[in-house]
Design a protein around this motif. Structure first.
Motif, PDB file in Angstrom:
ATOM      1  N   LEU A 113       0.827  -1.212   0.000  1.00  0.00           N
ATOM      2  CA  LEU A 113       0.000   0.000   0.000  1.00  0.00           C
ATOM      3  C   LEU A 113       0.856   1.254   0.000  1.00  0.00           C
ATOM      4  CD1 LEU A 113      -2.670   1.535   0.164  1.00  0.00           C
ATOM      5  CD2 LEU A 113      -2.631   1.152   2.652  1.00  0.00           C
ATOM      6  N   ILE A 114       1.869   1.310   0.842  1.00  0.00           N
ATOM      7  CA  ILE A 114       2.725   2.495   0.948  1.00  0.00           C
ATOM      8  C   ILE A 114       3.404   2.785  -0.390  1.00  0.00           C
ATOM      9  CG2 ILE A 114       4.730   3.500   2.129  1.00  0.00           C
ATOM     10  CD1 ILE A 114       2.188   3.211   3.884  1.00  0.00           C
ATOM     11  N   MET A 115       3.958   1.763  -1.014  1.00  0.00           N
ATOM     12  CA  MET A 115       4.638   1.934  -2.301  1.00  0.00           C
ATOM     13  C   MET A 115       3.658   2.364  -3.391  1.00  0.00           C
ATOM     14  SD  MET A 115       7.222  -1.353  -2.202  1.00  0.00           S
ATOM     15  CE  MET A 115       7.879  -1.089  -3.834  1.00  0.00           C
ATOM     16  N   TYR A 116       2.475   1.766  -3.406  1.00  0.00           N
ATOM     17  CA  TYR A 116       1.499   2.076  -4.458  1.00  0.00           C
ATOM     18  C   TYR A 116       1.107   3.555  -4.394  1.00  0.00           C
ATOM     19  CZ  TYR A 116      -2.359   1.518  -7.705  1.00  0.00           C
ATOM     20  OH  TYR A 116      -3.192   1.631  -8.792  1.00  0.00           O
ATOM     21  N   VAL A 117       0.762   4.041  -3.211  1.00  0.00           N
ATOM     22  CA  VAL A 117       0.362   5.447  -3.074  1.00  0.00           C
ATOM     23  C   VAL A 117       1.544   6.369  -3.362  1.00  0.00           C
ATOM     24  CG1 VAL A 117      -0.512   7.204  -1.479  1.00  0.00           C
ATOM     25  CG2 VAL A 117      -1.531   4.912  -1.493  1.00  0.00           C
ATOM     26  N   ASP A 118       2.733   6.018  -2.901  1.00  0.00           N
ATOM     27  CA  ASP A 118       3.921   6.832  -3.172  1.00  0.00           C
ATOM     28  C   ASP A 118       4.164   6.927  -4.680  1.00  0.00           C
ATOM     29  OD1 ASP A 118       6.021   8.409  -1.975  1.00  0.00           O
ATOM     30  OD2 ASP A 118       7.449   6.822  -2.469  1.00  0.00           O
ATOM     31  N   ASN A 119       3.965   5.821  -5.388  1.00  0.00           N
ATOM     32  CA  ASN A 119       4.140   5.825  -6.845  1.00  0.00           C
ATOM     33  C   ASN A 119       3.064   6.651  -7.553  1.00  0.00           C
ATOM     34  OD1 ASN A 119       6.546   4.392  -7.050  1.00  0.00           O
ATOM     35  ND2 ASN A 119       5.494   2.423  -6.942  1.00  0.00           N
ATOM     36  N   LEU A 120       1.825   6.655  -7.029  1.00  0.00           N
ATOM     37  CA  LEU A 120       0.782   7.518  -7.604  1.00  0.00           C
ATOM     38  C   LEU A 120       1.151   8.987  -7.430  1.00  0.00           C
ATOM     39  CD1 LEU A 120      -2.560   5.791  -6.497  1.00  0.00           C
ATOM     40  CD2 LEU A 120      -1.486   5.735  -8.761  1.00  0.00           C
ATOM     41  N   LYS A 121       1.746   9.319  -6.303  1.00  0.00           N
ATOM     42  CA  LYS A 121       2.195  10.691  -6.056  1.00  0.00           C
ATOM     43  C   LYS A 121       3.353  11.041  -6.990  1.00  0.00           C
ATOM     44  CE  LYS A 121       2.429  14.556  -3.632  1.00  0.00           C
ATOM     45  NZ  LYS A 121       1.518  15.637  -3.957  1.00  0.00           N
ATOM     46  N   ARG A 122       4.306  10.122  -7.126  1.00  0.00           N
ATOM     47  CA  ARG A 122       5.453  10.337  -8.021  1.00  0.00           C
ATOM     48  C   ARG A 122       5.007  10.586  -9.446  1.00  0.00           C
ATOM     49  NH1 ARG A 122       7.311   7.221 -11.682  1.00  0.00           N
ATOM     50  NH2 ARG A 122       6.253   5.409 -10.812  1.00  0.00           N
ATOM     51  N   ALA A 123       4.027   9.813  -9.913  1.00  0.00           N
ATOM     52  CA  ALA A 123       3.558   9.891 -11.295  1.00  0.00           C
ATOM     53  C   ALA A 123       2.643  11.096 -11.546  1.00  0.00           C
ATOM     54  CB  ALA A 123       2.823   8.601 -11.658  1.00  0.00           C
ATOM     55  N   GLY A 124       2.274  11.812 -10.488  1.00  0.00           N
ATOM     56  CA  GLY A 124       1.400  12.963 -10.656  1.00  0.00           C
ATOM     57  C   GLY A 124      -0.077  12.608 -10.728  1.00  0.00           C
ATOM     58  N   VAL A 125      -0.412  11.341 -10.501  1.00  0.00           N
ATOM     59  CA  VAL A 125      -1.814  10.939 -10.461  1.00  0.00           C
ATOM     60  C   VAL A 125      -2.476  11.600  -9.253  1.00  0.00           C
ATOM     61  CG1 VAL A 125      -3.392   8.970 -10.173  1.00  0.00           C
ATOM     62  CG2 VAL A 125      -1.388   8.763 -11.671  1.00  0.00           C
TER      63      VAL A 125
END
Length: 164
Positions: A16-28
């Motif tokens: 969960l932590i990685m998934y949300v962090d990646n959504l933030k990184r990608a600008g989603v």
């Protein structure tokens, strides 16, 4: 703001932590994200985070959040409900070594089905669309859900008794 909490269970919830962090990184996700990462070993790079937070800080973050994302522990999603939030619940799963069994999956599905007060996410890839459509999803949920805390607590207590 989006607030993510994974509780204090001793197994990491890196998925969960990685998934949300990646959504933030990608600008989603464009808004601020604050995370309580517990015993997760992944350290977010694009979101503010703390391993553990005092209870008053948890309440403040939930109250200030537009979206609250929790693991499937009842204590983690009941508090947002009491504050009038509709939490997105991502249960920990045994297959990912996030918990000892799948009781969070079973419980989250049962609460969503019987009470309609949470948004359960079993497949992590569904989380992006739920975040993007969150306001519409909550607006389309049956009315009166958020103001019915006493009934919810009674029903929840009965469900817990039946499960254990």
């Amino acid at each position: 703001m989006i607030f993510v909490t994974v509780g204090t269970h001793e197994q990491p919830f890196n998925r969960l932590i990685m998934y949300v962090d990646n959504l933030k990184r990608a600008g989603v996700i464009t808004e601020e994200v604050i995370m309580q990462t517990g015993f997760s070993t992944y350290e977010p790079k694009y979101c503010k985070w703390s391993k553990l937070l005092p209870y008053n800080d948890m309440v403040k973050n939930v109250a200030n959040a537009r979206i609250v994302i929790t693991h499937g522990g009842p204590a983690s999603f009941i508090m947002p409900l009491q504050i009038g939030k509709t939490p997105i619940v991502v249960p920990r799963q045994k297959v990912f070594d996030e918990h000892v069994n799948d009781h969070q999956v079973t419980f989250s599905k049962a609460v969503a089905e019987s009470m309609g007060t949470i948004i359960p996410i079993i497949e992590i890839d569904d989380l992006q669309n739920i975040i993007l459509d969150y306001d519409k999803i909550v607006a389309d949920m049956p009315s009166g859900i958020k103001s019915n805390n006493d009934k919810f607590n009674i029903q929840l207590a009965e469900m817990v008794k039946e499960m254990f």
